[in-house]
Design a protein around this motif. Structure first.
Motif, PDB file in Angstrom:
ATOM      1  N   MET A  22       0.829  -1.196   0.000  1.00 34.49           N
ATOM      2  CA  MET A  22       0.000   0.000   0.000  1.00 34.49           C
ATOM      3  C   MET A  22       0.874   1.261   0.000  1.00 34.49           C
ATOM      4  SD  MET A  22      -3.014   0.722  -0.286  1.00 34.49           S
ATOM      5  CE  MET A  22      -4.577   1.009   0.385  1.00 34.49           C
ATOM      6  N   GLN A  23       2.019   1.175   0.663  1.00 32.68           N
ATOM      7  CA  GLN A  23       2.924   2.323   0.729  1.00 32.68           C
ATOM      8  C   GLN A  23       3.472   2.658  -0.667  1.00 32.68           C
ATOM      9  OE1 GLN A  23       5.791   1.888   3.770  1.00 32.68           O
ATOM     10  NE2 GLN A  23       6.498   3.991   3.645  1.00 32.68           N
ATOM     11  N   TYR A  73      -1.215  -3.265 -11.461  1.00 31.03           N
ATOM     12  CA  TYR A  73       0.043  -3.974 -11.177  1.00 31.03           C
ATOM     13  C   TYR A  73       0.221  -4.187  -9.677  1.00 31.03           C
ATOM     14  CZ  TYR A  73       4.825  -4.536  -9.790  1.00 31.03           C
ATOM     15  OH  TYR A  73       5.944  -4.982  -9.140  1.00 31.03           O
ATOM     16  N   ARG A  74       0.040  -3.133  -8.873  1.00 34.20           N
ATOM     17  CA  ARG A  74       0.233  -3.243  -7.419  1.00 34.20           C
ATOM     18  C   ARG A  74      -0.761  -4.240  -6.814  1.00 34.20           C
ATOM     19  NH1 ARG A  74       5.209  -1.331  -6.905  1.00 34.20           N
ATOM     20  NH2 ARG A  74       5.400   0.850  -7.498  1.00 34.20           N
ATOM     21  N   PHE A  75      -1.997  -4.211  -7.278  1.00 33.44           N
ATOM     22  CA  PHE A  75      -2.995  -5.163  -6.792  1.00 33.44           C
ATOM     23  C   PHE A  75      -2.567  -6.599  -7.112  1.00 33.44           C
ATOM     24  CE2 PHE A  75      -6.703  -7.753  -8.045  1.00 33.44           C
ATOM     25  CZ  PHE A  75      -7.251  -7.952  -6.783  1.00 33.44           C
ATOM     26  N   GLY A  76      -2.174  -6.834  -8.359  1.00 33.01           N
ATOM     27  CA  GLY A  76      -1.766  -8.177  -8.770  1.00 33.01           C
ATOM     28  C   GLY A  76      -0.530  -8.660  -8.036  1.00 33.01           C
ATOM     29  N   ASP A  97       3.317   6.078  -5.652  1.00 33.66           N
ATOM     30  CA  ASP A  97       2.961   6.200  -7.072  1.00 33.66           C
ATOM     31  C   ASP A  97       1.964   7.332  -7.280  1.00 33.66           C
ATOM     32  OD1 ASP A  97       4.506   3.883  -7.541  1.00 33.66           O
ATOM     33  OD2 ASP A  97       2.774   2.580  -7.292  1.00 33.66           O
ATOM     34  N   PHE A  98       0.937   7.366  -6.429  1.00 34.39           N
ATOM     35  CA  PHE A  98      -0.096   8.406  -6.525  1.00 34.39           C
ATOM     36  C   PHE A  98       0.514   9.787  -6.288  1.00 34.39           C
ATOM     37  CE2 PHE A  98      -3.397  11.063  -4.546  1.00 34.39           C
ATOM     38  CZ  PHE A  98      -4.313  11.089  -5.585  1.00 34.39           C
ATOM     39  N   ALA A  99       1.351   9.901  -5.256  1.00 30.79           N
ATOM     40  CA  ALA A  99       1.986  11.191  -4.950  1.00 30.79           C
ATOM     41  C   ALA A  99       2.857  11.652  -6.110  1.00 30.79           C
ATOM     42  CB  ALA A  99       2.810  11.077  -3.674  1.00 30.79           C
ATOM     43  N   ARG A 100       3.546  10.724  -6.758  1.00 30.59           N
ATOM     44  CA  ARG A 100       4.418  11.083  -7.886  1.00 30.59           C
ATOM     45  C   ARG A 100       3.608  11.665  -9.031  1.00 30.59           C
ATOM     46  NH1 ARG A 100       8.903   8.535 -10.734  1.00 30.59           N
ATOM     47  NH2 ARG A 100       9.822  10.317 -11.790  1.00 30.59           N
ATOM     48  N   VAL A 101       2.487  11.030  -9.365  1.00 31.71           N
ATOM     49  CA  VAL A 101       1.633  11.538 -10.447  1.00 31.71           C
ATOM     50  C   VAL A 101       1.050  12.886 -10.053  1.00 31.71           C
ATOM     51  CG1 VAL A 101      -0.434  11.106 -11.833  1.00 31.71           C
ATOM     52  CG2 VAL A 101       1.077   9.220 -11.243  1.00 31.71           C
ATOM     53  N   ARG A 102       0.524  12.983  -8.836  1.00 28.51           N
ATOM     54  CA  ARG A 102      -0.120  14.213  -8.367  1.00 28.51           C
ATOM     55  C   ARG A 102       0.865  15.376  -8.342  1.00 28.51           C
ATOM     56  NH1 ARG A 102      -1.407  13.149  -2.935  1.00 28.51           N
ATOM     57  NH2 ARG A 102       0.586  14.126  -2.559  1.00 28.51           N
ATOM     58  N   ASP A 103       2.081  15.128  -7.916  1.00 25.65           N
ATOM     59  CA  ASP A 103       3.065  16.207  -7.799  1.00 25.65           C
ATOM     60  C   ASP A 103       3.538  16.744  -9.143  1.00 25.65           C
ATOM     61  OD1 ASP A 103       2.821  15.937  -5.087  1.00 25.65           O
ATOM     62  OD2 ASP A 103       4.709  14.849  -4.817  1.00 25.65           O
ATOM     63  N   LEU A 104       3.376  15.982 -10.200  1.00 24.59           N
ATOM     64  CA  LEU A 104       3.822  16.422 -11.523  1.00 24.59           C
ATOM     65  C   LEU A 104       2.770  17.233 -12.278  1.00 24.59           C
ATOM     66  CD1 LEU A 104       5.767  13.235 -12.634  1.00 24.59           C
ATOM     67  CD2 LEU A 104       6.727  15.453 -12.007  1.00 24.59           C
ATOM     68  N   PRO A 140       3.144  -6.662 -16.130  1.00 19.53           N
ATOM     69  CA  PRO A 140       2.692  -7.870 -15.447  1.00 19.53           C
ATOM     70  C   PRO A 140       3.052  -7.877 -13.962  1.00 19.53           C
ATOM     71  CG  PRO A 140       4.537  -8.356 -16.891  1.00 19.53           C
ATOM     72  CD  PRO A 140       4.174  -6.920 -17.107  1.00 19.53           C
ATOM     73  N   ARG A 141       2.232  -8.545 -13.182  1.00 15.87           N
ATOM     74  CA  ARG A 141       2.400  -8.536 -11.731  1.00 15.87           C
ATOM     75  C   ARG A 141       3.649  -9.254 -11.262  1.00 15.87           C
ATOM     76  NH1 ARG A 141      -2.399 -12.478  -9.574  1.00 15.87           N
ATOM     77  NH2 ARG A 141      -1.894 -14.312 -10.802  1.00 15.87           N
ATOM     78  N   ALA A 142       4.258 -10.082 -12.092  1.00 15.14           N
ATOM     79  CA  ALA A 142       5.469 -10.800 -11.691  1.00 15.14           C
ATOM     80  C   ALA A 142       6.709  -9.904 -11.702  1.00 15.14           C
ATOM     81  CB  ALA A 142       5.689 -11.999 -12.599  1.00 15.14           C
ATOM     82  N   ALA A 143       6.644  -8.771 -12.391  1.00 16.63           N
ATOM     83  CA  ALA A 143       7.776  -7.832 -12.396  1.00 16.63           C
ATOM     84  C   ALA A 143       7.960  -7.256 -10.991  1.00 16.63           C
ATOM     85  CB  ALA A 143       7.518  -6.715 -13.399  1.00 16.63           C
ATOM     86  N   HIS A 144       9.172  -6.821 -10.687  1.00 14.37           N
ATOM     87  CA  HIS A 144       9.464  -6.209  -9.387  1.00 14.37           C
ATOM     88  C   HIS A 144       9.746  -4.725  -9.620  1.00 14.37           C
ATOM     89  CE1 HIS A 144       9.556  -9.977  -7.204  1.00 14.37           C
ATOM     90  NE2 HIS A 144      10.144 -10.494  -8.292  1.00 14.37           N
ATOM     91  N   ILE A 145       8.864  -3.879  -9.089  1.00 12.65           N
ATOM     92  CA  ILE A 145       8.942  -2.436  -9.356  1.00 12.65           C
ATOM     93  C   ILE A 145       8.875  -1.680  -8.041  1.00 12.65           C
ATOM     94  CG2 ILE A 145       7.871  -0.492 -10.542  1.00 12.65           C
ATOM     95  CD1 ILE A 145       6.707  -2.528 -12.540  1.00 12.65           C
ATOM     96  N   GLY A 146       9.820  -0.766  -7.840  1.00 13.24           N
ATOM     97  CA  GLY A 146       9.868   0.040  -6.628  1.00 13.24           C
ATOM     98  C   GLY A 146       8.793   1.116  -6.606  1.00 13.24           C
TER      99      GLY A 146
END
Length: 197
Positions: A1-2, A38-41, A7-14, A75-81
């Protein structure tokens, strides 16, 4: 969730404007929709099988919807920060084997793909604060360092050190400066009209 909050803050701030406008814009952004799915999956992968199976069906439906509507495949199997930003939709493909660091930005028509044979088979490991410009292609078992900018239409298949800027060498050569000019047509070259001929 963090990660999703980041992700949301990054979009909003731009986005310029007041806080309500920026938040609504972020919620309506196709790139953010793809990141939410992606985060949900990715979260659902860590659940026990009894919960993972029905949530997996929901994920597959949402993933298909994002692919059809926005042309984004993460895809949800990728690892994304945390802090992933997808600014424009269309033609974005990320390998399930990819590893992407924090605060990375993907533009339209970006491919992060697996490539190679045997021990060289794999997908890129991308560091933090990396920007991939429109049309960039990054593939194979390579490492992209931190704070790297990859320019439009660049094709990268080898390791890139930290703080590098990768630009495509002009992909064209000027052969002639005369254009496509032709010699003036002579009366014999002109087509005859039906009324004169």
């Amino acid at each position: 969730m963090q990660n999703l909050r980041a992700d949301f803050a990054r979009v909003r701030d731009l986005v310029p404007g007041g806080p309500v406008y920026r938040s609504l814009h972020a919620l309506c952004a196709p790139g953010f929709h793809a990141v939410v799915v992606y985060r949900f999956g990715h979260w659902a992968l860590g659940l026990p099988a009894l919960a993972r199976i029905p949530l997996g069906v929901l994920y597959q439906f949402l993933y298909l919807l994002v692919r059809i509507c926005w042309g984004i495949e993460v895809p949800r199997a990728a690892h994304i920060g945390a802090g992933l930003y997808i600014g424009h939709f269309g033609g974005i493909a990320v390998s399930r084997r990819a590893v992407i660091g924090r605060n990375c930005a993907l533009s339209q028509q970006v491919t992060i793909g697996a490539d190679g044979y045997g021990e060289r088979f794999g997908a890129p490991v991308i560091g933090d604060d990396v920007y991939l410009a429109p049309g960039a292609r990054v593939f194979g078992r390579i490492r992209i360092g931190n704070n790297v900018k990859i320019g439009p239409n660049a094709v990268v298949g080898e390791d890139i050190a930290d703080d590098a800027v990768v630009a495509l060498d002009p992909g064209y050569r000027i052969v002639s400066r005369r254009g496509n000019r032709r010699a003036p047509a002579t009366p014999a070259d002109r087509p005859r009209s039906a009324s004169t001929g």
